[in-house]
Design a protein around this motif. Structure first.
Motif, PDB file in Angstrom:
ATOM      1  N   SER A  44       0.832  -1.207   0.000  1.00  0.00           N
ATOM      2  CA  SER A  44       0.000   0.000   0.000  1.00  0.00           C
ATOM      3  C   SER A  44       0.865   1.257   0.000  1.00  0.00           C
ATOM      4  O   SER A  44       0.572   2.236  -0.700  1.00  0.00           O
ATOM      5  CB  SER A  44      -0.923   0.003   1.226  1.00  0.00           C
ATOM      6  N   ALA A  45       1.942   1.225   0.787  1.00  0.00           N
ATOM      7  CA  ALA A  45       2.858   2.366   0.827  1.00  0.00           C
ATOM      8  C   ALA A  45       3.558   2.554  -0.521  1.00  0.00           C
ATOM      9  O   ALA A  45       3.766   3.689  -0.980  1.00  0.00           O
ATOM     10  CB  ALA A  45       3.888   2.164   1.941  1.00  0.00           C
ATOM     11  N   ILE A  46       3.913   1.441  -1.180  1.00  0.00           N
ATOM     12  CA  ILE A  46       4.556   1.526  -2.493  1.00  0.00           C
ATOM     13  C   ILE A  46       3.593   2.115  -3.528  1.00  0.00           C
ATOM     14  O   ILE A  46       3.987   2.930  -4.378  1.00  0.00           O
ATOM     15  CB  ILE A  46       5.058   0.132  -2.931  1.00  0.00           C
ATOM     16  N   MET A  47       2.316   1.728  -3.449  1.00  0.00           N
ATOM     17  CA  MET A  47       1.318   2.310  -4.359  1.00  0.00           C
ATOM     18  C   MET A  47       1.186   3.808  -4.127  1.00  0.00           C
ATOM     19  O   MET A  47       1.066   4.591  -5.075  1.00  0.00           O
ATOM     20  CB  MET A  47      -0.034   1.623  -4.149  1.00  0.00           C
ATOM     21  N   LEU A  48       1.251   4.234  -2.867  1.00  0.00           N
ATOM     22  CA  LEU A  48       1.208   5.663  -2.555  1.00  0.00           C
ATOM     23  C   LEU A  48       2.424   6.369  -3.156  1.00  0.00           C
ATOM     24  O   LEU A  48       2.299   7.473  -3.716  1.00  0.00           O
ATOM     25  CB  LEU A  48       1.169   5.859  -1.043  1.00  0.00           C
ATOM     26  N   ALA A  49       3.596   5.736  -3.059  1.00  0.00           N
ATOM     27  CA  ALA A  49       4.806   6.323  -3.629  1.00  0.00           C
ATOM     28  C   ALA A  49       4.697   6.420  -5.149  1.00  0.00           C
ATOM     29  O   ALA A  49       5.147   7.402  -5.757  1.00  0.00           O
ATOM     30  CB  ALA A  49       6.025   5.488  -3.238  1.00  0.00           C
ATOM     31  N   GLN A  50       4.115   5.421  -5.785  1.00  0.00           N
ATOM     32  CA  GLN A  50       3.933   5.455  -7.235  1.00  0.00           C
ATOM     33  C   GLN A  50       3.008   6.594  -7.654  1.00  0.00           C
ATOM     34  O   GLN A  50       3.219   7.241  -8.679  1.00  0.00           O
ATOM     35  CB  GLN A  50       3.373   4.106  -7.718  1.00  0.00           C
ATOM     36  N   GLY A  60      11.097  -6.957  -5.296  1.00  0.00           N
ATOM     37  CA  GLY A  60      12.171  -6.064  -4.867  1.00  0.00           C
ATOM     38  C   GLY A  60      12.659  -5.130  -5.955  1.00  0.00           C
ATOM     39  O   GLY A  60      12.901  -3.938  -5.709  1.00  0.00           O
ATOM     40  N   ILE A  61      12.790  -5.624  -7.184  1.00  0.00           N
ATOM     41  CA  ILE A  61      13.324  -4.803  -8.277  1.00  0.00           C
ATOM     42  C   ILE A  61      12.359  -3.673  -8.616  1.00  0.00           C
ATOM     43  O   ILE A  61      12.764  -2.514  -8.779  1.00  0.00           O
ATOM     44  CB  ILE A  61      13.583  -5.668  -9.533  1.00  0.00           C
ATOM     45  N   CYS A  68      10.645   2.151  -7.960  1.00  0.00           N
ATOM     46  CA  CYS A  68       9.683   3.100  -7.401  1.00  0.00           C
ATOM     47  C   CYS A  68      10.340   4.062  -6.423  1.00  0.00           C
ATOM     48  O   CYS A  68      10.064   5.264  -6.424  1.00  0.00           O
ATOM     49  CB  CYS A  68       8.551   2.331  -6.723  1.00  0.00           C
ATOM     50  N   LEU A  69      11.259   3.544  -5.592  1.00  0.00           N
ATOM     51  CA  LEU A  69      11.913   4.384  -4.588  1.00  0.00           C
ATOM     52  C   LEU A  69      12.860   5.386  -5.230  1.00  0.00           C
ATOM     53  O   LEU A  69      12.992   6.524  -4.760  1.00  0.00           O
ATOM     54  CB  LEU A  69      12.655   3.510  -3.579  1.00  0.00           C
ATOM     55  N   GLN A 112      12.448   6.691  -8.214  1.00  0.00           N
ATOM     56  CA  GLN A 112      11.569   7.704  -8.785  1.00  0.00           C
ATOM     57  C   GLN A 112      10.978   8.601  -7.706  1.00  0.00           C
ATOM     58  O   GLN A 112      10.825   9.815  -7.897  1.00  0.00           O
ATOM     59  CB  GLN A 112      10.457   7.022  -9.577  1.00  0.00           C
ATOM     60  N   LEU A 113      10.657   8.017  -6.559  1.00  0.00           N
ATOM     61  CA  LEU A 113      10.161   8.805  -5.428  1.00  0.00           C
ATOM     62  C   LEU A 113      11.186   9.840  -5.002  1.00  0.00           C
ATOM     63  O   LEU A 113      10.854  11.013  -4.769  1.00  0.00           O
ATOM     64  CB  LEU A 113       9.833   7.875  -4.263  1.00  0.00           C
ATOM     65  N   GLY A 114      12.454   9.418  -4.898  1.00  0.00           N
ATOM     66  CA  GLY A 114      13.507  10.348  -4.515  1.00  0.00           C
ATOM     67  C   GLY A 114      13.680  11.467  -5.527  1.00  0.00           C
ATOM     68  O   GLY A 114      13.871  12.633  -5.163  1.00  0.00           O
ATOM     69  N   GLY A 115      13.621  11.125  -6.813  1.00  0.00           N
ATOM     70  CA  GLY A 115      13.735  12.140  -7.848  1.00  0.00           C
ATOM     71  C   GLY A 115      12.608  13.156  -7.770  1.00  0.00           C
ATOM     72  O   GLY A 115      12.826  14.370  -7.933  1.00  0.00           O
ATOM     73  N   THR A 116      11.398  12.683  -7.509  1.00  0.00           N
ATOM     74  CA  THR A 116      10.249  13.588  -7.367  1.00  0.00           C
ATOM     75  C   THR A 116      10.439  14.521  -6.174  1.00  0.00           C
ATOM     76  O   THR A 116      10.175  15.726  -6.259  1.00  0.00           O
ATOM     77  CB  THR A 116       8.952  12.769  -7.186  1.00  0.00           C
ATOM     78  N   ALA A 117      10.893  13.978  -5.067  1.00  0.00           N
ATOM     79  CA  ALA A 117      11.097  14.792  -3.863  1.00  0.00           C
ATOM     80  C   ALA A 117      12.142  15.878  -4.086  1.00  0.00           C
ATOM     81  O   ALA A 117      11.998  16.997  -3.593  1.00  0.00           O
ATOM     82  CB  ALA A 117      11.509  13.890  -2.696  1.00  0.00           C
ATOM     83  N   LEU A 118      13.185  15.564  -4.839  1.00  0.00           N
ATOM     84  CA  LEU A 118      14.263  16.535  -5.068  1.00  0.00           C
ATOM     85  C   LEU A 118      13.847  17.657  -6.010  1.00  0.00           C
ATOM     86  O   LEU A 118      14.306  18.794  -5.868  1.00  0.00           O
ATOM     87  CB  LEU A 118      15.491  15.826  -5.639  1.00  0.00           C
TER      88      LEU A 118
END
Length: 614
Positions: free
Chosen positions: A42-48, A123-124, A129-130, A132-138
């Protein structure tokens, strides 16, 4: 809240799945129905969804993004791409398994939580996703410092910490795109705060650990750092640089580029050391140009110095003789350039506020320079370079360090030594150099030698026990060296140890005689920690052996000042026993020094009580 429940902090220890989760749910539970897996998905879907423009506009906020990034930074170390899936029900990212855990569940069971986000699970895709999440945050909120720091120093740091994760990270298309944008100085990333520039460069360079081939890792670093290296060289060669460089955008550009190099230097690994050395050599001349150009911009100067300190720290243990000579030569030029613009810069005519600000700036700079000299001095202690170079080719480490000290000692004032970190750094280096290379101290000029001895006098009266201890260690080293030289009919400290007369005809004792008088006075009459008696004894014995006649005169002066016959007799006996009792001889071997320390403890217990009476 979910992050606190399903993952422990992991700081200072190997992150593991919490015991409560492992004992609450059976190892045989289906992966798709495990509550932790469902919560994580669920958290990964939120990150996506964070990449969706509508979600960004209508729902997402910096505070919500901080919570998401914090959750995955904590979650990654425990669950993402475990390297030991199936090795036991309590397998963790590091493979650590406790005896208690193994006794609870069957050995054949698999940990469904770890398996779900392994190479064989999701995992891959979670890793992608993570990233891409970091790129969005930056890029979405470049002004949110807390969010940027969480992304850089927590999330990306967790992704680049383990080699098995890095092997998938460098193959990830999103990470490759991010590295390319960073390398080619994309404006959005280049305008981020300087600390973020350093952190991003460090995690990108650490991710190169995921390449199985050293050649691939080196090529990755070259592709990542070559454009910014060329940009630095280009800026340093600009016409009318002194005028153009003072513009705010130019200062920001130079600072951020150097911070990126600093981050890369901090991520130096043995197999990428050569590439980082080449990059460092390529920017040596530009850095000296910048040091000259920005001499009045204290922050830029500090960033330049910190990069050089970190770069040398990562390189010095691996350098061959010719490479060492290059680094030493550059370091001396750096010290000379800095010194030329900073001697006497703190003027008594300044207001107290300006003096304090200037001293704070010099404190940081000088501490960096002392760290540089300390790193260079470690070349003799830790050296992994090839041993095929002749002795003649190897630069003299001690000579370089003493030359460096000769350059920066005039910049270090008593007021600056009141800064604890600078003070400890200075006396650590001084104690090391005098202990390992005492013969070099005699070659210093009279002025430089006097400044070093003045610093030791200051250190002996310092409130910090550590500083006093290091000062005593340094004093012991030079007295030990001079006494051994005397025994061999050699010069030792030479003119520095002899008494002299100044221009007014006033007699001055030699430096060791001054320290003998000062140390005895301190031990007999001042307040100090009992922890310092033993190091003081180690310094006192060679001082007495070098100046036996002065020791006898000092004892006689104290006896003459004592009018009580009984106390006078006790004092005379104590002075005699100190250097003759317990089979103490004129040797400086370990056993004799230990016996002298015992004598000193007894001596002080015997005489301090009545000598300190008012």
């Amino acid at each position: 809240m979910s992050g606190n429940v399903i993952a422990d902090p992991g700081e200072g220890e190997t992150p593991m799945v919490p015991d409560a989760i492992l004992t609450q749910f059976p190892a045989s539970m289906d992966v798709t129905s495990h509550p932790v897996v469902l919560l994580s998905c669920s958290a990964i879907m939120l990150a996506q969804n964070s990449r969706d423009p509508f979600f960004q506009r209508e729902i997402l906020s910096p505070r919500l993004m901080e919570a998401i990034v914090w959750f995955f930074a904590r979650w990654t170390d425990t669950y993402l791409l475990s390297s030991n899936v199936g090795h036991g029900p309590y397998s963790t990212p590091s493979g650590a398994e406790s005896n208690h855990q193994l006794s609870i569940l069957p050995e054949s069971g698999k940990n469904p939580v770890v398996f779900a986000f392994s190479e064989h699970g999701d995992g891959i895709s979670a890793l992608k996703c993570l990233v891409q999440l970091g790129g969005t945050a930056l890029t979405l909120w470049p002004g949110e410092k807390a969010l940027l720091e969480l992304t850089c120093f927590k999330l990306f740091a967790a992704l680049s910490r383990r080699r098995n994760v890095c092997s998938h990270l460098v193959a990830n298309e999103a990470w490759q795109h991010f590295a390319k944008a960073f390398a080619y100085l994309e404006q959005t990333l280049l305008l981020l705060p300087s600390s973020i520039q350093r952190g991003l460069a460090e995690v990108l360079c650490r991710s190169a650990n995921g390449f199985s081939s050293a050649d691939d890792a080196n090529q990755f670093l070259k592709d990542l750092l070559s454009p910014l290296t060329m940009k630095i060289v280009e800026i340093s060669q600009m016409k009318e640089l002194s005028a153009a460089a003072q513009k705010p955008d130019a200062i920001l550009m130079v600072t951020n580029l150097v911070e990126r190099l600093r981050g890369a230097a901090r991520a130096t690994m043995p197999r990428t050391q050569k590439v980082m050395f080449e990059i460092g050599v390529a920017v040596m001349e530009p850095l000296l140009v910048f040091l000259e150009c920005y001499r009045n911009q204290s922050f830029v100067v500090y960033v330049l110095l910190k990069f050089i300190v970190d770069w040398v720290d990562g390189q010095v243990a691996f350098l061959e003789a010719k490479e060492t000579a290059i680094v030493f030569s550059f370091s001396v030029r750096l010290l000379q350039t800095y010194s030329a613009h900073n001697v006497g810069k703190i003027s008594v005519s300044m207001s107290r506020t300006l003096q304090n600000e200037t001293q704070a700036e010099k404190y940081k700079d000088l501490r960096s320079l002392l760290q540089l000299l300390t790193n260079l001095s470690s070349k003799d202690l830790i050296d992994f370079a090839a041993e095929d170079s002749s002795e003649a080719e190897n630069p003299d480490v001690a000579q370089v360090i003493y030359l460096g000290l000769h350059i920066i000692i005039p910049l270090i004032t008593v007021d600056l030594l009141k800064y604890p970190k600078l003070c400890r750094q200075y006396f650590t280096l001084l104690a090391h150099m005098l202990e390992v290379y005492p013969e070099k101290i005699a070659r210093l000029s009279k002025e430089s030698f006097g400044q070093v001895m003045g610093a030791l006098h200051f250190g002996l009266r310092h409130q910090d026990i550590e500083v006093v201890n290091m000062s005593l260690t340094a004093l012991n080293a030079i007295a030990f060296y001079h006494y051994q030289a005397m025994c061999k009919a050699q010069e030792g400290l030479g003119q520095h140890a002899l008494e002299y007369y100044d221009n007014d005809g006033i007699r001055h004792e030699g430096v060791l005689a001054q320290f003998l008088r000062s140390l005895l006075q301190h031990l007999l009459f001042d307040n100090y920690s009992n922890e310092l008696v033993e190091p003081a004894g180690d310094a006192l014995l060679p001082l007495i052996l070098c100046n036996t006649s002065l020791y006898e005169r000092l004892a006689l002066e104290l006896l003459e000042g004592q009018h009580n016959p009984v106390l006078q007799s006790r004092l005379a006996a104590a002075f005699h026993t100190l250097i003759t009792g317990n089979k103490v001889t004129s040797s400086l071997d370990r056993a004799n020094r230990r016996r002298f320390r015992e004598n000193l403890h007894n001596f002080l217990a015997e005489v301090r009580g009545f000598l300190c009476m008012r």
